[in-house]
Motif scaffolding. Sequence first.
Motif, short mmCIF file in Angstrom:
data_model
loop_
_atom_site.label_atom_id
_atom_site.label_comp_id
_atom_site.label_asym_id
_atom_site.label_seq_id
_atom_site.Cartn_x
_atom_site.Cartn_y
_atom_site.Cartn_z
N PHE A 111 0.78 -1.24 0.00
CA PHE A 111 0.00 0.00 0.00
C PHE A 111 0.81 1.30 0.00
O PHE A 111 0.26 2.36 -0.24
CB PHE A 111 -0.94 0.03 1.23
N ALA A 112 2.12 1.22 0.26
CA ALA A 112 2.90 2.46 0.43
C ALA A 112 3.19 3.15 -0.90
O ALA A 112 3.36 2.51 -1.94
CB ALA A 112 4.21 2.15 1.14
N SER A 113 3.26 4.48 -0.84
CA SER A 113 3.70 5.28 -1.98
C SER A 113 5.23 5.19 -2.09
O SER A 113 5.90 4.68 -1.18
CB SER A 113 3.29 6.73 -1.78
N GLN A 145 6.76 6.97 0.85
CA GLN A 145 6.70 6.18 2.08
C GLN A 145 7.73 5.04 2.06
O GLN A 145 8.35 4.74 3.07
CB GLN A 145 5.29 5.62 2.27
N LEU A 146 7.90 4.43 0.88
CA LEU A 146 8.90 3.37 0.75
C LEU A 146 10.30 3.90 1.07
O LEU A 146 11.08 3.24 1.77
CB LEU A 146 8.88 2.79 -0.67
N ARG A 147 10.61 5.08 0.53
CA ARG A 147 11.92 5.67 0.78
C ARG A 147 12.11 5.96 2.28
O ARG A 147 13.17 5.71 2.85
CB ARG A 147 12.09 6.98 0.00
N THR A 148 11.05 6.50 2.90
CA THR A 148 11.14 6.85 4.31
C THR A 148 11.30 5.60 5.18
O THR A 148 12.10 5.57 6.12
CB THR A 148 9.89 7.63 4.75
N VAL A 149 10.56 4.55 4.86
CA VAL A 149 10.66 3.29 5.61
C VAL A 149 12.06 2.69 5.45
O VAL A 149 12.66 2.22 6.43
CB VAL A 149 9.58 2.29 5.13
N THR A 150 12.58 2.71 4.23
CA THR A 150 13.92 2.17 4.00
C THR A 150 14.97 2.97 4.75
O THR A 150 15.88 2.41 5.36
CB THR A 150 14.24 2.16 2.49
N LEU A 151 14.83 4.30 4.74
CA LEU A 151 15.75 5.16 5.49
C LEU A 151 15.66 4.86 6.99
O LEU A 151 16.69 4.78 7.68
CB LEU A 151 15.43 6.63 5.22
#
Length: 330
Positions: free
Chosen positions: A274-276, A279-285
């Motif tokens: 579901f992530a944009s 959001q994917l970048r932020t979660v990975t960071l």
Amino acid sequence: MLKSLKLVNYRSFSKLYLKFHPRKNIILANNAKGKSNVIEAIYLLSFLKSFRTERNAELIKFGNSFSYTSFEYTYNDILNRVEITIEPKGKLVKQNEKLIKSNKEYNQRFEAVLFEPFDLNIIKGAPAARRKYIDSIITRLSPSYRDELLAYNKVLMNRNKALKIYKDKASLKAVLKSYDTELIKYGASLIEKRKTFIENFQNICASIHKDLADGEEFRIEYKTNIDIMGDIKEAYKNEFTANIDKDIERKTTYLGPHRDDYIVYIADDEVKKFASQGQLRTVTLTMKLAELKMLKSFQKDVTLLLDDVFSELDKSRKKYLLDYVKDMQV
């Protein structure tokens, strides 16, 4: 802490020599001039492998038969030197003039954490990508974990081979029994260590993500097909025994840590589904900064490698990242 780097016939470089600052280092150049090649070479010092390819030949400048990299870095204020000669068929590694005969002999004194655009595949990719990522962190915190993982994979490979070769069910069950004791021993230990690690990693990630993403809730669920609520080894043994006929029918080993996954959630939404992109970048960071914090908590001096990530982050996240790493080499 990295002091200097020398490259000869490495990727796009005939020759390159760089000295590094103990804090912030910015590598600036036009496209296709080798910025990522420098990051890749530094990563090589920490892991003796590239994060971009498994083929040695790709690390050698076209038209040459070898490439050479040398590094100077400090560990506990003592200067160390590593030289790596790469040929298509293998690598020759010297650490402080001593020839390293295997990866196990290599004393990994230079710790690096890499954050680059393809790291989004940790979340977006198959479970194997997440297992590989988590295993890489646990191995650095507990080197014995690598030995257990290698031992488990070796027994698993032999068991799966037996499942495919043997036709007689009674003979096969006798052969499997000899493998299963070892598989359960190593597998239960791996699951126990992954469970403990994820509990700690989850808490660090949740705290970082809350600050990074305006209070957003972050959660990682460790998903394994063995019951981990009680005695893991006993549960493993019982479920293995109950599923042996299914393994024979499938001709492969169904239960065990080789099937594990790590499901990442923002609030109650699975990030992979579901992530944009943001959001994917932020979660990975978030996960990379948690990795960094865990390594530093073990009194490890860590260098952070950032390969073209600032263009992918908004202003507030850039500021958070720079503030987070202000006292370390980047």
